[in-house]
Design a protein around this motif. Structure first.
Motif, PDB file in Angstrom:
ATOM      1  N   UNK A 215       0.860  -1.186   0.000  1.00 32.27           N
ATOM      2  CA  UNK A 215       0.000   0.000   0.000  1.00 32.27           C
ATOM      3  C   UNK A 215       0.897   1.236   0.000  1.00 32.27           C
ATOM      4  N   UNK A 216       0.804   2.053  -1.021  1.00 37.22           N
ATOM      5  CA  UNK A 216       1.606   3.271  -1.101  1.00 37.22           C
ATOM      6  C   UNK A 216       0.783   4.450  -0.605  1.00 37.22           C
ATOM      7  N   UNK A 217       1.433   5.317   0.162  1.00 36.53           N
ATOM      8  CA  UNK A 217       0.704   6.455   0.721  1.00 36.53           C
ATOM      9  C   UNK A 217       1.659   7.622   0.926  1.00 36.53           C
ATOM     10  N   UNK A 218       1.113   8.802   0.756  1.00 34.90           N
ATOM     11  CA  UNK A 218       1.890  10.034   0.914  1.00 34.90           C
ATOM     12  C   UNK A 218       1.325  10.911   2.018  1.00 34.90           C
ATOM     13  N   UNK A 219       0.241  10.487   2.620  1.00 36.92           N
ATOM     14  CA  UNK A 219      -0.316  11.180   3.776  1.00 36.92           C
ATOM     15  C   UNK A 219      -0.699  10.129   4.804  1.00 36.92           C
ATOM     16  N   UNK A 220      -0.855  10.532   6.050  1.00 37.51           N
ATOM     17  CA  UNK A 220      -1.097   9.606   7.147  1.00 37.51           C
ATOM     18  C   UNK A 220      -2.298   8.707   6.866  1.00 37.51           C
ATOM     19  N   UNK A 221      -2.142   7.405   7.152  1.00 33.26           N
ATOM     20  CA  UNK A 221      -3.244   6.462   6.990  1.00 33.26           C
ATOM     21  C   UNK A 221      -3.522   5.773   8.321  1.00 33.26           C
ATOM     22  N   UNK A 222      -4.759   5.384   8.527  1.00 28.88           N
ATOM     23  CA  UNK A 222      -5.168   4.626   9.708  1.00 28.88           C
ATOM     24  C   UNK A 222      -5.588   3.244   9.240  1.00 28.88           C
ATOM     25  N   UNK A 223      -4.680   2.290   9.417  1.00 30.94           N
ATOM     26  CA  UNK A 223      -4.874   0.944   8.895  1.00 30.94           C
ATOM     27  C   UNK A 223      -5.599   0.060   9.898  1.00 30.94           C
ATOM     28  N   UNK A 224      -6.540  -0.717   9.391  1.00 33.31           N
ATOM     29  CA  UNK A 224      -7.154  -1.798  10.160  1.00 33.31           C
ATOM     30  C   UNK A 224      -7.168  -3.015   9.245  1.00 33.31           C
ATOM     31  N   UNK A 225      -6.323  -4.005   9.537  1.00 32.95           N
ATOM     32  CA  UNK A 225      -6.170  -5.177   8.679  1.00 32.95           C
ATOM     33  C   UNK A 225      -6.508  -6.441   9.458  1.00 32.95           C
ATOM     34  N   UNK A 226      -7.039  -7.434   8.740  1.00 30.58           N
ATOM     35  CA  UNK A 226      -7.482  -8.668   9.376  1.00 30.58           C
ATOM     36  C   UNK A 226      -7.303  -9.828   8.394  1.00 30.58           C
ATOM     37  N   UNK A 227      -6.827 -10.978   8.900  1.00 30.76           N
ATOM     38  CA  UNK A 227      -6.776 -12.188   8.083  1.00 30.76           C
ATOM     39  C   UNK A 227      -8.127 -12.879   8.114  1.00 30.76           C
ATOM     40  N   UNK A 228      -8.476 -13.521   7.002  1.00 29.72           N
ATOM     41  CA  UNK A 228      -9.749 -14.233   6.896  1.00 29.72           C
ATOM     42  C   UNK A 228      -9.490 -15.652   6.408  1.00 29.72           C
ATOM     43  N   UNK A 229     -10.138 -16.594   7.063  1.00 34.53           N
ATOM     44  CA  UNK A 229     -10.058 -18.011   6.692  1.00 34.53           C
ATOM     45  C   UNK A 229     -11.466 -18.554   6.530  1.00 34.53           C
ATOM     46  N   UNK A 230     -11.724 -19.121   5.381  1.00 34.01           N
ATOM     47  CA  UNK A 230     -13.058 -19.653   5.082  1.00 34.01           C
ATOM     48  C   UNK A 230     -14.154 -18.618   5.331  1.00 34.01           C
ATOM     49  N   UNK A 231     -13.838 -17.368   4.988  1.00 37.07           N
ATOM     50  CA  UNK A 231     -14.830 -16.310   5.099  1.00 37.07           C
ATOM     51  C   UNK A 231     -14.995 -15.725   6.477  1.00 37.07           C
ATOM     52  N   UNK A 232     -14.181 -16.183   7.445  1.00 35.16           N
ATOM     53  CA  UNK A 232     -14.305 -15.692   8.814  1.00 35.16           C
ATOM     54  C   UNK A 232     -12.968 -15.118   9.283  1.00 35.16           C
ATOM     55  N   UNK A 233     -13.054 -14.055  10.088  1.00 31.89           N
ATOM     56  CA  UNK A 233     -11.840 -13.454  10.633  1.00 31.89           C
ATOM     57  C   UNK A 233     -11.116 -14.457  11.516  1.00 31.89           C
ATOM     58  N   UNK A 234      -9.783 -14.464  11.437  1.00 26.76           N
ATOM     59  CA  UNK A 234      -8.979 -15.353  12.271  1.00 26.76           C
ATOM     60  C   UNK A 234      -7.758 -14.577  12.753  1.00 26.76           C
ATOM     61  N   UNK A 235      -7.349 -14.874  13.971  1.00 27.95           N
ATOM     62  CA  UNK A 235      -6.228 -14.147  14.556  1.00 27.95           C
ATOM     63  C   UNK A 235      -6.658 -12.764  15.015  1.00 27.95           C
ATOM     64  N   UNK A 236      -5.673 -11.932  15.309  1.00 24.84           N
ATOM     65  CA  UNK A 236      -5.934 -10.584  15.806  1.00 24.84           C
ATOM     66  C   UNK A 236      -5.805  -9.563  14.681  1.00 24.84           C
ATOM     67  N   UNK A 237      -6.526  -8.446  14.777  1.00 22.26           N
ATOM     68  CA  UNK A 237      -6.385  -7.394  13.766  1.00 22.26           C
ATOM     69  C   UNK A 237      -5.101  -6.603  13.971  1.00 22.26           C
ATOM     70  N   UNK A 238      -4.674  -5.948  12.913  1.00 21.43           N
ATOM     71  CA  UNK A 238      -3.555  -5.008  12.968  1.00 21.43           C
ATOM     72  C   UNK A 238      -4.145  -3.618  12.829  1.00 21.43           C
TER      73      UNK A 238
END
Length: 762
Positions: A576-599
């Motif tokens: 992801x390229x960015x030139x201004x501040x970003x607020x990221x919320x990322x999550x892994x998905x397995x079989x259509x469901x969230x798994x693990x912790x978000x970033x």
């Protein structure tokens, strides 16, 4: 020659056999068999399938387990017979001379044949068969591909230690831990029953050990080991504890035996013995305080321990008895008149030699009871008993020394086999202790270091994970710390190193996670949780954010507007390229469901290569965080004092001026501070001020506030944030007041530290 079919070749087989109405499903076996060959064709179990087995007691037990599994998973209620026939699952005890635990598994048109030289081998064959027929989400019908497996474990010691001293685990919880070991073909359960803050085993000769030693006073704002004091279960004050009766012990040992797991008890000595010595202080040294170390100059001490061991060996029929032997504070010995006399009589020069005397004396008694002494690698100090086995936990150096000297060794290094250590870097991970041991680090573990001489390598019995419970109070948390790291360890200890394939293991792990779900086990998603790296292109002044997880499995989806990711969110496919501040919320998905912790992170862009930071008081070089740009490098520290991204200053205030290099339109400045009273001298600042300026002379304060003192022992990351009306900023000044010295109530004495990390702006 072994043939290992990975997923693609196996799918080709499925295509070839697609004329079958029902096709076998690929799920893989963990730990990886050492010889496995797939053939064309498949066998389907049905209601007419028979289990062929001998009529012995052990044969009947294995049959009952298999019947229960097939009934629960496929509603098949199969009968058993001792007469051979087709359409059968045959459990055959062969008379071949094979390694312990070896088995063969063949699936062909006649059915399933499992052969083993021992019932243990048959048990392991059944575990492999169960994996071929699970998880339920993948295997809908009991259809099996033709296969031939010849398998045996590489190492004879494949274990895990569970500490029940810090936090008592009920009997049924211990059984569930044993179940997890069994499904992974592990064969040793090291039971840490005794330590400084809890005695968990009934001893008839010394009833105070469980009447009082199994219970401790609960003290506000103190960890169990802080100002530890035994009490009684029915005391007026709040108490905590528990113990196992002899009947409980026999039941658990028998339960483990049914799963071909040896239970190794640990009776800690000569240190870590506060609970026992507060109950029987006459076996402590003649110093002012009870130190938790048995007096080595008192013959009564040895009689006390010998009486205990005499009762313990009656409960545990397996060959090993663990005496601990680690972290022995020897000051009490050196200040004890009885110990001084002992040293003179035995011509001992120092505390290490006195410890060796203690261990050797106990080894002779343990040997007289037809048991083998095993202890942590500190028992090497001063000289090792001739017959002793070493469990090497302080790295592998002690194990190398012992093996090269001709002693048997179990490799159990803290890195990577302490399962109380964190397995992920997310701020949402549950409490842990010590370092960072991720899944693939465990998978790559090799119990035989190259420094061991070739003719001494047979002394490495195997390996073992250790799960200490300072931070772990429940079975749910225990399972989280075990899984899936135990899955990785099982393959490290069972499968020959040249037969392991990391990518294939990751494919199989996907099915293993579903097996855990079917069984109701709580497993960690740490290896799947998103992680990140940030790079900066000086040419176009653009930042690039890469997302990944440890296993490189499953989709990562993300948002940049602060919202929670869903399956409809953008799929990560390129940095992801960015030139201004970003607020990221990322999550892994397995079989259509969230798994693990978000970033969830704010990544700032105002700190290009032109920004500089000036420190009024320099940071400590030991805790530099990475240097002068550590606070603006987009690397966020976790809630661990050993995270290298923290920057630390002892005693003095933290004061920095950030020169942005050019004008920025800002409305937010934030940064993080750390505290961990339980393990460090790092405390939150008492006051924080954030100011902004256009010229570096006249500053406008945008945050000026006291920070509440928090006395809780758990690690804290305190986010300090200043929101203000949008305006032009060239300079930012941040000041944090250090309390100087640690308060009286703190566990430690001396200078207080401030730890800080990552200034964010937008």
């Amino acid at each position: 020659m072994m043939k290992v079919f990975k997923l693609l070749p196996f799918l080709l087989i499925l295509i070839i056999t697609s004329c079958k109405k029902k096709e076998p499903i690929f799920t893989g076996i963990i730990p990886q068999p050492n010889e496995i060959t797939y053939q064309k064709g498949s066998f389907e179990m049905n209601k007419s399938t028979i289990i062929v087995v001998d009529s012995t007691f052990e044969g009947k037990k294995l049959t009952a387990e298999l019947q229960s599994f097939l009934r629960a998973n496929f509603n098949l209620d199969l009968k058993a017979t001792s007469e051979n026939q087709d359409n059968a699952i045959q459990l055959i005890l062969s008379d071949e001379d094979e390694p312990e635990g070896a088995y063969g598994l063949t699936i062909d048109k006649t059915g399933v044949t499992i052969k083993g030289g021992t019932y243990q081998g048959l048990f392991y064959g059944i575990q492999s068969l169960k994996q071929l027929l699970t998880p339920k989400s993948a295997v809908k019908e009991p259809v099996l591909n033709y296969v031939t497996i010849r398998d045996a474990p590489e190492f004879g010691w494949r274990g895990m230690m569970l500490d029940v001293s810090r936090h008592f685990m009920p009997k049924d919880a211990v059984k569930k831990v044993i179940d997890v070991l069994a499904m992974h073909k592990m064969n040793k359960f090291h039971w840490h029953l005794v330590d400084g803050i809890g005695w968990r085993i009934q001893i008839d000769a010394y009833p105070e050990l469980t009447k009082k030693g199994a219970w401790r006073k609960v003290k506000e704002n103190k960890k169990p080991w802080e100002d530890f004091e035994v009490t009684e279960e029915n005391a007026d004050e709040e108490v905590y504890g528990g113990y196992y009766t002899k009947e409980d012990i026999r039941e658990i040992v028998a339960y483990a035996k049914d799963r071909y797991i040896d239970v190794i008890p640990e009776i800690e000595m000569p240190g870590h013995s506060e609970a026992a010595l507060q109950c029987y202080p006459e076996f402590s040294c003649d110093t002012k305080d009870i130190t938790g170390v048995y007096c080595a100059g008192n013959d009564g001490t040895f009689q006390f321990l010998e009486n205990i061991i005499s009762e313990v060996v009656e409960l545990f029929p397996n060959e090993y008895l663990h005496i601990g032997g680690d972290e022995v504070g020897k000051d009490s010995w050196l200040n004890c008149d009885k110990c001084k006399i002992r040293m003179q009589e035995e011509n001992l020069q120092n505390g290490e030699e006195l410890q060796s005397y203690f261990v050797k004396r106990m080894e002779k008694f343990i040997h007289s009871k037809n048991r083998k002494l095993i202890g942590w690698d500190e028992i090497l100090e001063g000289g090792l008993p001739e017959r002793a086995t070493v469990m090497s936990w302080r790295g592998v150096v002690g194990g190398i020394e012992a093996a090269n000297a001709g002693h048997d060794v179990v490799m159990s290094p803290g890195d990577p086999l302490y399962f109380d250590h964190s397995q992920g870097k997310s701020e949402f991970e549950p409490p842990s202790w010590g370092g960072y041991n991720n899944l693939l680090k465990v998978y790559n573990f090799d119990p035989i270091p190259t420094a061991i001489e070739a003719d001494k390598r047979h002394h490495i019995l195997g390996g073992q994970a250790n799960l200490w419970t300072e931070q772990i109070e429940t079975l749910n948390h225990v399972q989280y710390m075990m899984l899936p790291r135990l899955t990785a360890l099982s393959e490290a200890l069972w499968t020959k190193s040249d037969h392991k394939e990391k990518e294939y293991f990751k494919e199989k792990l996907d099915f293993q996670l579903d097996r855990f779900q079917d069984l109701g086990y709580n497993f960690a998603g740490s290896a799947i949780s998103p992680n990140y790296e940030v790079s900066y292109n000086k040419g176009n002044k653009v930042f690039s954010l890469s997302l990944f997880n440890e296993l490189d499995l499953y989709d990562i989806r993300y948002t940049l507007d602060g919202s929670e990711p869903s399956m409809e969110s953008k799929l990560y496919s390129a940095p992801i390229e960015y030139a201004s501040t970003i607020e990221l919320n990322a999550q892994s998905f397995r079989n259509g469901k969230a798994i693990g912790f978000p970033l969830i992170k704010m990544f700032s862009t105002g700190f290009g290569d032109q920004a500089t930071i000036t420190y009024t008081n320099p940071y400590d070089e030991t805790y530099s965080g990475g240097g002068d740009r550590a606070l603006v490098n987009n690397k966020f520290a976790t809630a661990r004092g050993d995270d290298p991204n923290w920057q630390g200053i002892p005693k003095k205030d933290f004061e920095v001026v950030v020169d942005l290099g050019d004008a920025k339109e800002l409305s937010f400045v934030g940064l993080n501070y750390y505290q961990d009273i339980g393990a460090t001298s790092v405390m939150l600042p008492t006051h924080v001020t954030i100011s902004i300026s256009k010229d570096g002379h006249d500053y406008k304060t945008v945050l000026n506030g006291a920070i509440e003192t928090v006395e809780e022992r758990e690690p804290i990351i305190k986010k300090i944030e200043a929101n203000f009306a949008n305006q032009t900023v060239f300079y930012i000044k941040i000041t944090a007041k250090n309390r100087g010295t640690l308060p009286e109530w703190h566990l430690r004495k001396g200078d207080a530290w401030i730890f800080m990390d990552e200034i964010s702006i937008k």
